[in-house]
Enzyme design. Structure first.
Site, short mmCIF file in Angstrom:
data_model
loop_
_atom_site.label_atom_id
_atom_site.label_comp_id
_atom_site.label_asym_id
_atom_site.label_seq_id
_atom_site.Cartn_x
_atom_site.Cartn_y
_atom_site.Cartn_z
N GLU A 159 0.86 -1.18 0.00
CA GLU A 159 0.00 0.00 0.00
C GLU A 159 0.90 1.24 0.00
O GLU A 159 1.79 1.37 0.83
CB GLU A 159 -0.90 -0.01 1.25
CG GLU A 159 -1.80 1.21 1.31
CD GLU A 159 -3.08 0.95 2.10
OE1 GLU A 159 -3.46 -0.22 2.27
OE2 GLU A 159 -3.69 1.94 2.53
N ASN A 202 -3.33 -1.68 7.61
CA ASN A 202 -4.65 -2.21 7.23
C ASN A 202 -4.47 -3.72 7.20
O ASN A 202 -4.22 -4.32 6.15
CB ASN A 202 -5.07 -1.66 5.87
CG ASN A 202 -5.21 -0.15 5.92
OD1 ASN A 202 -5.78 0.41 6.85
ND2 ASN A 202 -4.64 0.54 4.94
N LYS A 279 -4.00 -0.31 13.96
CA LYS A 279 -4.82 0.77 13.39
C LYS A 279 -6.26 0.36 13.66
O LYS A 279 -6.73 -0.63 13.11
CB LYS A 279 -4.55 0.88 11.89
CG LYS A 279 -5.50 1.82 11.15
CD LYS A 279 -5.10 1.95 9.67
CE LYS A 279 -6.06 2.83 8.89
NZ LYS A 279 -5.65 3.01 7.49
N GLU A 283 -10.49 4.69 9.02
CA GLU A 283 -10.67 4.36 7.60
C GLU A 283 -11.28 2.97 7.40
O GLU A 283 -10.80 2.17 6.62
CB GLU A 283 -9.34 4.46 6.86
CG GLU A 283 -8.75 5.86 6.90
CD GLU A 283 -7.50 6.05 6.06
OE1 GLU A 283 -6.71 5.10 5.96
OE2 GLU A 283 -7.33 7.15 5.52
N ARG A 317 -2.12 3.31 17.03
CA ARG A 317 -2.05 4.49 16.17
C ARG A 317 -3.16 5.50 16.50
O ARG A 317 -4.28 5.12 16.84
CB ARG A 317 -2.14 4.09 14.70
CG ARG A 317 -0.92 3.32 14.28
CD ARG A 317 -0.99 2.89 12.85
NE ARG A 317 -0.51 3.89 11.93
CZ ARG A 317 -1.19 4.30 10.85
NH1 ARG A 317 -2.40 3.85 10.60
NH2 ARG A 317 -0.66 5.16 10.02
N ASP A 356 -2.41 14.19 7.37
CA ASP A 356 -1.89 12.93 6.82
C ASP A 356 -0.64 13.12 5.97
O ASP A 356 -0.72 13.11 4.75
CB ASP A 356 -2.98 12.27 5.95
CG ASP A 356 -2.59 10.87 5.52
OD1 ASP A 356 -1.63 10.33 6.07
OD2 ASP A 356 -3.25 10.33 4.62
N GLU A 378 5.27 9.23 14.15
CA GLU A 378 5.20 8.46 12.91
C GLU A 378 5.46 9.39 11.73
O GLU A 378 4.68 10.30 11.47
CB GLU A 378 3.83 7.77 12.74
CG GLU A 378 3.73 6.95 11.47
CD GLU A 378 2.40 6.20 11.32
OE1 GLU A 378 2.03 5.43 12.23
OE2 GLU A 378 1.73 6.39 10.29
N GLU A 384 4.28 9.26 -0.33
CA GLU A 384 2.88 9.15 -0.75
C GLU A 384 2.34 10.46 -1.33
O GLU A 384 1.60 10.45 -2.31
CB GLU A 384 2.02 8.71 0.44
CG GLU A 384 0.55 8.64 0.11
CD GLU A 384 -0.31 8.19 1.28
OE1 GLU A 384 0.24 7.77 2.31
OE2 GLU A 384 -1.54 8.25 1.15
N TRP A 534 -13.07 14.06 1.91
CA TRP A 534 -12.36 13.47 0.78
C TRP A 534 -12.56 14.33 -0.47
O TRP A 534 -12.51 13.86 -1.59
CB TRP A 534 -12.82 12.02 0.54
CG TRP A 534 -12.30 11.08 1.58
CD1 TRP A 534 -11.40 11.37 2.56
CD2 TRP A 534 -12.63 9.69 1.76
NE1 TRP A 534 -11.15 10.26 3.35
CE2 TRP A 534 -11.90 9.21 2.88
CE3 TRP A 534 -13.48 8.81 1.09
CZ2 TRP A 534 -11.98 7.89 3.33
CZ3 TRP A 534 -13.57 7.49 1.55
CH2 TRP A 534 -12.83 7.03 2.65
#
Ligand code: GCU
Length: 674
Positions: A159, A202, A279, A283, A317, A356, A378, A384, A534
């Site tokens: 990912e 995830n 996590k 999400e 997290r 993020d 983190e 990304e 989003w």
């Protein structure tokens, strides 16, 4: 990577080093000591371009003697106890000493892993061509958990990974242990990284199945001598996923028992497991809130399962957010009330910014608000939001900016770095993690310069005061060349690259203007999605009257999450650093900036500056052909061309889009948008 160990090209330097190091003397025979000795052998014979002798006793003149007072009579006889006492379990001393009246160089530590880290540091001195005269270096890590995170799925797709498939070849493990696993461990150990989380946050519940645990145990076996602890991302709903229970309610004794038993089983395969990363309720991932419990209930239940075993911890997290409120600064609202409620072997893993991994964010207010909770940082090395493995964007400056941010949580000196170190709130457990991207690409990270961010992360996890510039210079010297004519312009290129990425994407505190899902190209115009947060318009709030998200007390009031002195600065449109202006304020297009330009003009200026910075990076790189091998030279040159193309697309998309709101002309002197 930076462990290339090419022969030293400077003749004079080579001669001096050859005289100064005649032999490697190691006495202890643990697996870790053997790795340290082997690394020195491998590196010295590479750098000095001749085989180097080894021995276990009677050091010759100018020997390099390594060990601990426990495993080496030679080290014990030096009486270094006072010096070593200050260096803890992982620190080391590199010093010139006399052994049997002969000059020797010594790498001494309290533990074998300290010797390993000291060996890498010693090699680094040669790789960066520093003097070995009168050496006396003591070093110890400032943080306990220095961890890399992989977002690797069990089907080997990563990912947000952009460097090939996952390194972990589940199909051939445990029988085949690729040489890359050991090289991977060497890369991390060379920086003092002492933990790895193998799989995606995830998380696939199958990671805890015997089938996978057997494979993971084989990897742990390879990493163990390098003292890299294994951690696993677990799926919170594992008990139902395994078909054992219909619930994962953390207060249900059957669930607690399930985790105790499963964790005991994991420890059978990996007796020195570091712990779990979780996590939860983020999400779409399951979590304790699905059972009307809170994050502390979930984390503590798992932490209890870890307690009888070694030093296991739970990294929980804090990356949670929800669209059903006016501002996405959700993790603060959810976690702040839980301060003091987490077990002592839980560490909250908090992303540097509240949103993020954006090109620039203010710090996550949790860092200054959770006085009674272990917290770790983190970061993301994987680019990304920085053009994946295609753009050159050294992340050192972002890490440094974050770590040096003054929060005023307990007055001056309450920097994020000091909070992480436990100096401000006196928390017991400390750490720093980074999401990294290595995969099956031959150069590990896709773009060769992504390696530099991995390097900078490791150095700053060891010592958060190391500057981005220092880390860049070290990396350049070790990875490419010690030639000053190369180092100076390349350091400048690296140090500009992050700001260039901010400028051509989202300057002045804009954020998250990406096309949905892929996070590569621009789509500031996104207005409709299943969730308001989003969409890009949610973040930039462009309107006829101006631009930016009002987070002051006349808006979402997110600034109230920061300590008062900082909230005052951020809340004042004239005092807030301009690089964060639109993060905290909705500002008129005619607002006067420090440069004398209006907001509109400044915005255009920044977008164009970003493209110019990429062009300057191209020019700088083109001049380096003499110092770089042909393959890497050509690759970086080609990628910079793609980066220029993309930077123009970003600039023009954003400028033309925002122009539909500002209604103003692009000031004279800027090339035409395409
Ligand atoms: C980002 C990223 C996801 C990732 C998530 C996380 O949203 O795009 O792919 O899973 O962060 O950190 O959990």
């Amino acid at each position: 990577m930076w462990l290339r160990y090419q022969p030293i090209s400077n003749e004079q330097q080579l001669k001096t080093y050859r005289k100064q190091i005649t032999q490697v003397v190691a006495q202890g025979d643990s697996a870790t000591m053997q790795k340290a000795a082997a690394e020195l052998q491998r590196c010295l014979s590479g750098l000095l371009a001749k085989p180097i002798a080894s021995a276990t006793k009677n050091p010759a003149k100018n020997a390099l003697v390594i060990g601990t007072p426990n495993n080496s009579t030679l080290i014990a006889a030096l009486g270094l106890n006072t010096e070593l006492a200050a260096l803890g379990d992982e620190g080391y001393l590199i010093a010139e000493q006399k052994i049997n009246k002969r000059t020797a160089l010594v790498i001494a530590a309290n533990t074998d892993v300290g010797v390993l880290y000291g060996s890498f540091h010693f090699l680094h001195l040669l790789q960066t061509q520093q003097s070995l005269d009168n050496l006396n270096i003591g070093s110890a890590p400032k943080l306990q958990h220095r961890v890399v995170n992989h977002w690797d799925n069990l089907n080997r797709v990563e990912e947000r990974g952009y460097a090939g498939l996952s390194l972990w070849d589940w199909g051939t493990l445990p029988d085949h242990k690729s040489e890359r696993y050991e090289d991977y461990a060497r890369i991390n150990a060379s920086l003092g990284i002492n933990g790895t989380v193998l799989n995606n946050v995830n998380a696939d519940p199958r990671i805890l199945s015997d089938q996978f645990l057997e494979k993971i145990a084989a990897l742990a076996y390879v990493f163990r001598p390098y003292r890299i602890k294994m951690y696993l991302s677990i799926n919170y709903n594992s008990p139902p996923a395994f078909g054992d229970l219909e619930t994962a309610d953390p207060l249900d004794p059957r669930v607690q028992q399930w985790w105790k038993e499963r964790t005991a089983r994991v420890y059978k395969y990996i007796p020195d497991l570091g712990g779990y990363l979780v996590k939860a309720n983020s999400e779409g991932q399951p979590g304790p809130q699905d059972y009307n419990r809170n994050h502390a209930d979930g984390a503590n239940m798992l932490a209890a399962g870890q307690k009888p075993f070694w030093l296991g911890v739970v990294f929980w997290r804090a990356f949670v957010y929800s669209p059903d409120i006016g501002d996405r600064f959700r993790s603060y609202d959810e976690f702040r009330p839980l301060d003091g409620k987490f077990a002592d072997n839980v560490i909250l893993q908090v992303k540097n910014g509240p949103i993020d991994f954006q090109p620039r964010e203010p710090y996550s207010a949790l860092f200054s608000a959770m006085e009674k909770t272990n917290m770790m940082m983190e970061f993301q090395v994987t680019q990304e939001y920085f053009g994946f493995a295609t753009h050159l964007a050294y992340q050192g400056p972002l890490f440094e900016e974050s770590l040096r941010t003054e929060t005023y949580a307990k007055g001056e000196g309450s920097t994020i770095g000091n909070i992480l170190e436990g100096k401000v709130f006196k928390t017991k457990r400390t750490g720093m993690a980074a999401v990294i991207n290595p995969g099956t690409d031959r150069n590990w990270t896709g773009h060769p310069f992504v390696q530099s961010s991995w390097y900078a992360f490791g150095r700053m996890a060891w010592d958060h005061e190391i500057s981005a510039e220092t880390a860049a210079e070290e990396w350049l010297r070790m990875t490419f060349s010690n030639e000053q004519k190369f180092i100076d312009p390349m350091k400048e290129l690296m140090m500009t690259s992050r700001e260039a990425g901010v400028n051509y994407r989202s300057p002045l505190g804009l954020t998250h203007l990406y096309s949905q899902g892929d996070h590569y190209g621009p789509a500031p115009w996104t207005e409709n999605s299943e969730r308001p947060d989003w969409t890009a318009i949610y973040y930039h709030r462009a309107a006829k009257d101006g631009l930016g998200f009002n987070r002051t007390n006349t808006g979402s009031n997110a600034i109230a999450q920061y300590p008062a002195p900082l909230a005052k600065i951020y809340g004042d449109v004239n005092a807030v650093p301009e690089e964060l202006l639109l993060w905290f304020h909705h500002v008129s297009w005619d607002h006067k900036m420090k440069s004398g330009r209006t907001l509109w003009e400044e915005l255009v200026h920044k977008y164009y500056e970003g493209v110019e910075q990429v062009r300057a990076m191209q020019t700088a790189w083109d001049a380096q052909e003499a110092w770089v091998d042909a393959a890497r030279f050509a690759q970086v040159k080609a990628l910079l061309k793609v980066q220029e193309r993309d930077a123009i697309i970003w600039r023009d998309s954003c400028v033309l889009y925002f122009q539909t709101y500002s209604g103003k002309l692009i000031p004279a002197g800027y090339e035409k948008p395409k």
